[in-house]
Design a protein around this motif. Structure first.
Motif, PDB file in Angstrom:
ATOM      1  N   ILE A 140       0.840  -1.198   0.000  1.00 34.79           N
ATOM      2  CA  ILE A 140       0.000   0.000   0.000  1.00 34.79           C
ATOM      3  C   ILE A 140       0.875   1.247   0.000  1.00 34.79           C
ATOM      4  O   ILE A 140       2.060   1.191   0.345  1.00 34.79           O
ATOM      5  CB  ILE A 140      -0.955   0.034   1.221  1.00 34.79           C
ATOM      6  CG1 ILE A 140      -0.155   0.042   2.532  1.00 34.79           C
ATOM      7  CG2 ILE A 140      -1.911  -1.148   1.197  1.00 34.79           C
ATOM      8  CD1 ILE A 140      -1.033   0.197   3.761  1.00 34.79           C
ATOM      9  N   GLN A 141       0.279   2.379  -0.383  1.00 33.05           N
ATOM     10  CA  GLN A 141       0.968   3.660  -0.396  1.00 33.05           C
ATOM     11  C   GLN A 141       0.489   4.477   0.804  1.00 33.05           C
ATOM     12  O   GLN A 141      -0.479   5.223   0.713  1.00 33.05           O
ATOM     13  CB  GLN A 141       0.681   4.407  -1.708  1.00 33.05           C
ATOM     14  CG  GLN A 141       1.223   3.717  -2.949  1.00 33.05           C
ATOM     15  CD  GLN A 141       2.744   3.726  -2.985  1.00 33.05           C
ATOM     16  OE1 GLN A 141       3.399   4.679  -2.539  1.00 33.05           O
ATOM     17  NE2 GLN A 141       3.332   2.655  -3.507  1.00 33.05           N
ATOM     18  N   ALA A 142       1.159   4.309   1.923  1.00 37.02           N
ATOM     19  CA  ALA A 142       0.756   5.025   3.145  1.00 37.02           C
ATOM     20  C   ALA A 142       1.459   6.380   3.192  1.00 37.02           C
ATOM     21  O   ALA A 142       2.692   6.436   3.150  1.00 37.02           O
ATOM     22  CB  ALA A 142       1.100   4.201   4.376  1.00 37.02           C
ATOM     23  N   PRO A 143       0.724   7.474   3.310  1.00 35.80           N
ATOM     24  CA  PRO A 143       1.344   8.801   3.340  1.00 35.80           C
ATOM     25  C   PRO A 143       1.915   9.125   4.717  1.00 35.80           C
ATOM     26  O   PRO A 143       1.495   8.548   5.731  1.00 35.80           O
ATOM     27  CB  PRO A 143       0.185   9.733   3.004  1.00 35.80           C
ATOM     28  CG  PRO A 143      -1.014   9.031   3.566  1.00 35.80           C
ATOM     29  CD  PRO A 143      -0.744   7.560   3.368  1.00 35.80           C
ATOM     30  N   ILE A 144       2.846  10.054   4.749  1.00 34.46           N
ATOM     31  CA  ILE A 144       3.400  10.546   6.020  1.00 34.46           C
ATOM     32  C   ILE A 144       2.470  11.623   6.540  1.00 34.46           C
ATOM     33  O   ILE A 144       2.294  12.668   5.899  1.00 34.46           O
ATOM     34  CB  ILE A 144       4.829  11.086   5.822  1.00 34.46           C
ATOM     35  CG1 ILE A 144       5.746   9.969   5.312  1.00 34.46           C
ATOM     36  CG2 ILE A 144       5.369  11.656   7.138  1.00 34.46           C
ATOM     37  CD1 ILE A 144       7.139  10.450   4.938  1.00 34.46           C
ATOM     38  N   ARG A 145       1.883  11.386   7.682  1.00 38.29           N
ATOM     39  CA  ARG A 145       0.873  12.287   8.239  1.00 38.29           C
ATOM     40  C   ARG A 145       1.030  12.400   9.757  1.00 38.29           C
ATOM     41  O   ARG A 145       1.564  11.506  10.404  1.00 38.29           O
ATOM     42  CB  ARG A 145      -0.533  11.763   7.962  1.00 38.29           C
ATOM     43  CG  ARG A 145      -0.922  11.663   6.492  1.00 38.29           C
ATOM     44  CD  ARG A 145      -1.359  12.996   5.942  1.00 38.29           C
ATOM     45  NE  ARG A 145      -1.841  12.859   4.568  1.00 38.29           N
ATOM     46  CZ  ARG A 145      -3.101  12.569   4.239  1.00 38.29           C
ATOM     47  NH1 ARG A 145      -4.011  12.383   5.186  1.00 38.29           N
ATOM     48  NH2 ARG A 145      -3.452  12.492   2.970  1.00 38.29           N
ATOM     49  N   LEU A 146       0.490  13.489  10.298  1.00 36.11           N
ATOM     50  CA  LEU A 146       0.317  13.593  11.739  1.00 36.11           C
ATOM     51  C   LEU A 146      -0.840  12.699  12.171  1.00 36.11           C
ATOM     52  O   LEU A 146      -1.771  12.437  11.402  1.00 36.11           O
ATOM     53  CB  LEU A 146       0.022  15.036  12.139  1.00 36.11           C
ATOM     54  CG  LEU A 146       1.204  15.999  12.176  1.00 36.11           C
ATOM     55  CD1 LEU A 146       0.702  17.419  12.401  1.00 36.11           C
ATOM     56  CD2 LEU A 146       2.194  15.608  13.259  1.00 36.11           C
ATOM     57  N   SER A 147      -0.779  12.242  13.397  1.00 34.66           N
ATOM     58  CA  SER A 147      -1.859  11.431  13.949  1.00 34.66           C
ATOM     59  C   SER A 147      -3.188  12.167  13.818  1.00 34.66           C
ATOM     60  O   SER A 147      -3.300  13.351  14.121  1.00 34.66           O
ATOM     61  CB  SER A 147      -1.573  11.130  15.420  1.00 34.66           C
ATOM     62  OG  SER A 147      -2.620  10.384  15.990  1.00 34.66           O
TER      63      SER A 147
END
Length: 209
Positions: free
Chosen positions: A101-108
């Motif tokens: 999968i393509q998981a983005p870098i994000r804040l919680s």
């Protein structure tokens, strides 16, 4: 001591306190579950505390799930409690490649447009439509810590990881301030491995403050 001397003393004390090492916390893959999703995956099974975490009120649960993606699975992924309003899965970029999968870098909590995943337990399966992220590296701190370091909630800072054979600098580290937080920088396993951050001598230091 006149007012000028008092002010200088305060500045000196703050400068000295800003040199305090910031403890490091390495976040392995984990997930937070809403009450509804937890009850579906673990019917009639209260969430049990396996061990407490440094952040007040947070703990690793005894319960785990399997994450299933298009290309692979990750087993025994730990649930962190207590339950939250929304289910969220936090993995590393390496984990994302394993799952396909393509998981983005994000804040919680910033979950809009994120990929989903299938959660599997011995009792049930649940397909999430969204909720998988790679957590943006961040520092938890109290309002007093923020005052000492001269930062505010939402600031982005550069941080040096020192005390290792791979001293490193991480930019775009998010500052998270709350009365319920204690001082700790969180890295995921990919970042920690790159910086040798699991070294017991490793610590973080905010740059340019």
């Amino acid at each position: 001591m006149d007012i000028g001397e008092v002010k200088q003393t305060v500045r000196d004390v703050l400068t000295e306190m800003r040199l305090r090492p910031i403890p490091l916390g390495i976040s392995n893959r984990h997930l937070h579950l809403s009450q509804q999703d937890y009850d579906l995956l673990f019917p009639n099974q209260p969430m049990a505390v396996r061990n407490t975490l440094k952040q007040p009120g947070q703990y690793a649960a005894a319960q785990t799930v399997t994450l299933a993606g298009p290309k692979g699975q990750l087993e025994r992924v730990r649930i962190l409690g207590p339950v939250r309003s929304t289910t969220q899965v936090e993995i590393s970029k390496t984990d994302a490649r394993t799952l396909g999968i393509q998981a983005p870098i994000r804040l919680s909590g910033d979950l809009a447009g994120t990929p989903g995943i299938r959660l599997i337990t011995p009792d049930a399966e649940l397909q999430l439509n969204q909720g998988v992220i790679v957590a943006l590296r961040h520092i938890h701190m109290s309002p007093l810590d923020a005052l000492i370091y001269g930062v505010r909630h939402g600031d982005s800072v550069a941080v040096a990881i020192e005390g290792t054979h791979r001293n490193s600098v991480f930019e775009e580290v998010s500052v998270r301030v709350s009365p319920d937080m204690v001082l700790e920088m969180h890295l995921d396993t990919d970042e920690a491995n790159a910086a040798d951050a699991d070294n017991p001598k490793a610590y973080a230091r905010i740059l340019g403050r």
